[in-house]
Design an enzyme around this catalytic site. Structure first.
Site, PDB file in Angstrom:
ATOM      1  N   ASP A 171       0.871  -1.171   0.000  1.00  0.00           N
ATOM      2  CA  ASP A 171       0.000   0.000   0.000  1.00  0.00           C
ATOM      3  C   ASP A 171       0.909   1.221   0.000  1.00  0.00           C
ATOM      4  O   ASP A 171       1.840   1.314   0.806  1.00  0.00           O
ATOM      5  CB  ASP A 171      -0.918   0.012   1.222  1.00  0.00           C
ATOM      6  CG  ASP A 171      -2.106  -0.938   1.061  1.00  0.00           C
ATOM      7  OD1 ASP A 171      -2.177  -1.649   0.041  1.00  0.00           O
ATOM      8  OD2 ASP A 171      -2.952  -0.969   1.980  1.00  0.00           O
ATOM      9  N   HIS A 191       3.640  -1.966   3.673  1.00  0.00           N
ATOM     10  CA  HIS A 191       3.541  -0.571   3.263  1.00  0.00           C
ATOM     11  C   HIS A 191       4.899  -0.065   2.773  1.00  0.00           C
ATOM     12  O   HIS A 191       5.915  -0.319   3.424  1.00  0.00           O
ATOM     13  CB  HIS A 191       3.049   0.294   4.428  1.00  0.00           C
ATOM     14  CG  HIS A 191       1.617   0.060   4.767  1.00  0.00           C
ATOM     15  ND1 HIS A 191       1.197  -1.020   5.517  1.00  0.00           N
ATOM     16  CD2 HIS A 191       0.501   0.753   4.444  1.00  0.00           C
ATOM     17  CE1 HIS A 191      -0.116  -0.979   5.646  1.00  0.00           C
ATOM     18  NE2 HIS A 191      -0.572   0.078   5.002  1.00  0.00           N
TER      19      HIS A 191
END
Length: 193
Positions: free
Chosen positions: A14, A162
């Site tokens: 992400d 992430h």
């Protein structure tokens, strides 16, 4: 989760904003010959277009993580469509790339939003394994992060990490090598089974 009888795993990132680690992540993925999926927001596209272009050039999937990273279950149909399609159009116009995977911000979804997104031509992708790497105030725990990822691997795992995490940049190559030593194969969402 993918096929429980297959040792394939799927690495997804992400990317809501650029924290300075994505270039190293992309270099590691190229070095280890791993294809990943990067779920980006409009902010990411607007501030790191060169990295989005490199993701595409390197053969990674780029997925839709909405314009503003809002809880999609609280949006009207028009707002939800705009959150997804405005980013879709921007990516297409800037890169020529057609996104087809969608990840709801913070994993907030319901049956209605999944069907709505499907009608926009997207496949919703959640995850089966993640850890608290999103907390940029709590970094310097790369051994912890690597252990969390390795201890929770299973056939068909969709891994969420992430790109804003320095720990992920540091642990990535070791994690990939150790996962492969455990018999896992990294696959693209395009090869999801």
């Amino acid at each position: 989760m993918g096929n429980k009888d297959s040792k394939k795993i799927y690495l997804t990132f992400d990317s809501g904003y650029e924290a300075g680690y994505t270039q190293n992540i992309l270099d590691t993925l190229k070095k280890t010959n791993v294809k990943a999926t990067f779920f980006i927001t409009a902010h990411y596209l607007n501030t790191a277009e060169d990295l989005v272009m490199q993701m595409i050039k390197d053969g990674h999937e780029v997925g839709n993580h909405t314009v503003n990273h809002k809880d999609i279950t609280s949006l009207t149909d028009e707002e939800l469509k705009n959150e997804i399609m405005n980013l879709h159009i921007a990516v297409q116009e800037k890169t020529g790339y057609e996104m087809k995977y969608f990840r709801p911000p913070k994993g907030e979804f319901n049956d209605y939003t999944v069907n709505f997104v499907k009608n926009l031509g997207y496949t919703t992708v959640l995850w089966s394994n993640a850890y608290d790497d999103w907390n940029t105030a709590n970094q310097g725990r790369f051994e912890y992060g690597k252990k969390k990822l390795l201890d929770n691997l299973h056939n068909g795992a969709v891994l969420l990490v992430h790109s804003t995490s320095k720990d992920n940049m540091v642990l990535l190559e070791d994690f990939i090598n150790e996962a492969r030593n455990m018999g896992y194969e990294f696959a693209s969402l395009n090869d999801f089974e």
